[in-house]
Design a protein around this motif. Structure first.
Motif, PDB file in Angstrom:
ATOM      1  N   ARG A   1       0.846  -1.198   0.000  1.00 28.74           N
ATOM      2  CA  ARG A   1       0.000   0.000   0.000  1.00 28.74           C
ATOM      3  C   ARG A   1       0.881   1.247   0.000  1.00 28.74           C
ATOM      4  NH1 ARG A   1      -3.885  -0.315   4.946  1.00 28.74           N
ATOM      5  NH2 ARG A   1      -1.981  -1.033   5.942  1.00 28.74           N
TER       6      ARG A   1
ATOM      7  N   THR B   1       0.086   6.699 -11.906  1.00 34.49           N
ATOM      8  CA  THR B   1      -0.247   5.785 -10.809  1.00 34.49           C
ATOM      9  C   THR B   1      -0.981   4.540 -11.281  1.00 34.49           C
ATOM     10  OG1 THR B   1      -0.164   7.524  -9.141  1.00 34.49           O
ATOM     11  CG2 THR B   1      -1.508   5.614  -8.607  1.00 34.49           C
TER      12      THR B   1
ATOM     13  N   ASN C   1       1.260   1.599 -11.077  1.00 30.76           N
ATOM     14  CA  ASN C   1       1.452   1.019  -9.748  1.00 30.76           C
ATOM     15  C   ASN C   1       0.290   0.088  -9.410  1.00 30.76           C
ATOM     16  OD1 ASN C   1       2.617   3.951  -9.687  1.00 30.76           O
ATOM     17  ND2 ASN C   1       3.779   2.833  -8.155  1.00 30.76           N
ATOM     18  N   ILE C   2      -0.909   0.541  -9.715  1.00 26.54           N
ATOM     19  CA  ILE C   2      -2.104  -0.245  -9.418  1.00 26.54           C
ATOM     20  C   ILE C   2      -2.129  -1.519 -10.263  1.00 26.54           C
ATOM     21  CG2 ILE C   2      -4.626  -0.225  -9.588  1.00 26.54           C
ATOM     22  CD1 ILE C   2      -4.385   2.781  -8.717  1.00 26.54           C
TER      23      ILE C   2
ATOM     24  N   GLU D   1      -0.180  -2.657  -6.417  1.00 28.06           N
ATOM     25  CA  GLU D   1      -0.210  -1.746  -5.268  1.00 28.06           C
ATOM     26  C   GLU D   1      -1.615  -1.202  -5.063  1.00 28.06           C
ATOM     27  OE1 GLU D   1       2.552   1.512  -4.576  1.00 28.06           O
ATOM     28  OE2 GLU D   1       3.903   0.624  -6.065  1.00 28.06           O
ATOM     29  N   GLN D   2      -1.930  -0.888  -3.831  1.00 29.82           N
ATOM     30  CA  GLN D   2      -3.111  -0.105  -3.500  1.00 29.82           C
ATOM     31  C   GLN D   2      -2.597   1.304  -3.224  1.00 29.82           C
ATOM     32  OE1 GLN D   2      -5.387  -2.000  -0.320  1.00 29.82           O
ATOM     33  NE2 GLN D   2      -4.428  -3.940  -0.874  1.00 29.82           N
ATOM     34  N   VAL D   3      -3.241   2.307  -3.807  1.00 21.73           N
ATOM     35  CA  VAL D   3      -2.758   3.683  -3.680  1.00 21.73           C
ATOM     36  C   VAL D   3      -3.903   4.589  -3.257  1.00 21.73           C
ATOM     37  CG1 VAL D   3      -1.663   5.633  -4.869  1.00 21.73           C
ATOM     38  CG2 VAL D   3      -1.028   3.284  -5.493  1.00 21.73           C
TER      39      VAL D   3
ATOM     40  N   HIS E   1      -7.240   5.863  -5.160  1.00 23.76           N
ATOM     41  CA  HIS E   1      -6.810   6.509  -6.415  1.00 23.76           C
ATOM     42  C   HIS E   1      -7.959   6.670  -7.400  1.00 23.76           C
ATOM     43  CE1 HIS E   1      -4.366   7.772  -9.753  1.00 23.76           C
ATOM     44  NE2 HIS E   1      -4.903   6.806 -10.481  1.00 23.76           N
ATOM     45  N   GLU E   2      -8.752   5.629  -7.563  1.00 28.26           N
ATOM     46  CA  GLU E   2      -9.813   5.679  -8.581  1.00 28.26           C
ATOM     47  C   GLU E   2     -10.896   6.716  -8.252  1.00 28.26           C
ATOM     48  OE1 GLU E   2     -10.666   2.230  -5.751  1.00 28.26           O
ATOM     49  OE2 GLU E   2      -8.918   2.961  -6.858  1.00 28.26           O
TER      50      GLU E   2
END
Length: 175
Positions: free
Chosen positions: A73, A93, A96-97, A101-103, A169-170
């Motif tokens: 994360r 980003t 990354n996702i 990853e969780q962002v 992020h979303e």
């Protein structure tokens, strides 16, 4: 005696359960003349369909870490309106996702009452800290490793609070 700073593959390769990363700066090692940030400023954007062109080998390392069952994360505390560099990070980003990853993003004004460490960090399995040190202009000033329990607790508690308040992020819209 200070602990030696492991490489990223060693650090993340040793993670068993979790790797959390807190970023608190509005820019990092910005090179306006060349490199990924300059290319982004000139209009380059990663193609979501062309995974091979993304930031390697970092994303491969994250994908492998997540593939072993480690939860990765990343939380970013950002000033709003966001800096140009934060826009650059935001635009990339999705890579990354895609790697697992969780962002999340936390507007700085919502972090005022959180006890935060003085430096960005990675916390591995709630016990091993990799402090990321930076110069005033955002260049890396090296890393430092610590197993200090009080510092690890500060990092874990700070991240937990940031994560709870931050926007996935979303759902985060840059201003």
């Amino acid at each position: 005696m200070p602990l030696s700073v492991p490489t990223w593959p060693e650090l993340l390769g040793g993670a068993r359960h979790s790797a959390i990363h807190l970023e608190m700066r509005d820019s990092y090692a910005v090179d306006y003349e060349e490199g990924p940030f300059a290319q982004w400023r000139a209009g380059f954007r990663h193609d979501p369909a062309d995974r091979e062109s993304w930031w390697r080998p970092w994303l491969d390392l994250i994908q492998g870490t997540v593939g072993r069952g480690v939860v990765v994360r990343r939380a970013r505390i950002v000033s709003e309106p966001v800096s140009e560099y934060t826009r650059f990070l935001y635009d990339g980003t999705f890579t990354n996702i895609a790697a697992g990853e969780q962002v999340r993003w936390l507007p700085r004004r919502r972090a005022s009452d959180i006890a935060l460490p003085g430096n960005d960090f990675w916390l591995i399995d709630g016990r091993l800290i990799r402090w990321n040190h930076f110069t005033g202009d955002g260049a890396s000033a090296g890393g430092e490793i610590s197993e200090n329990r009080a510092a690890a607790k500060l990092c874990a508690d700070a991240f937990k609070e940031v994560w709870a308040r931050a926007v996935p992020h979303e759902n985060y819209k840059i201003t």
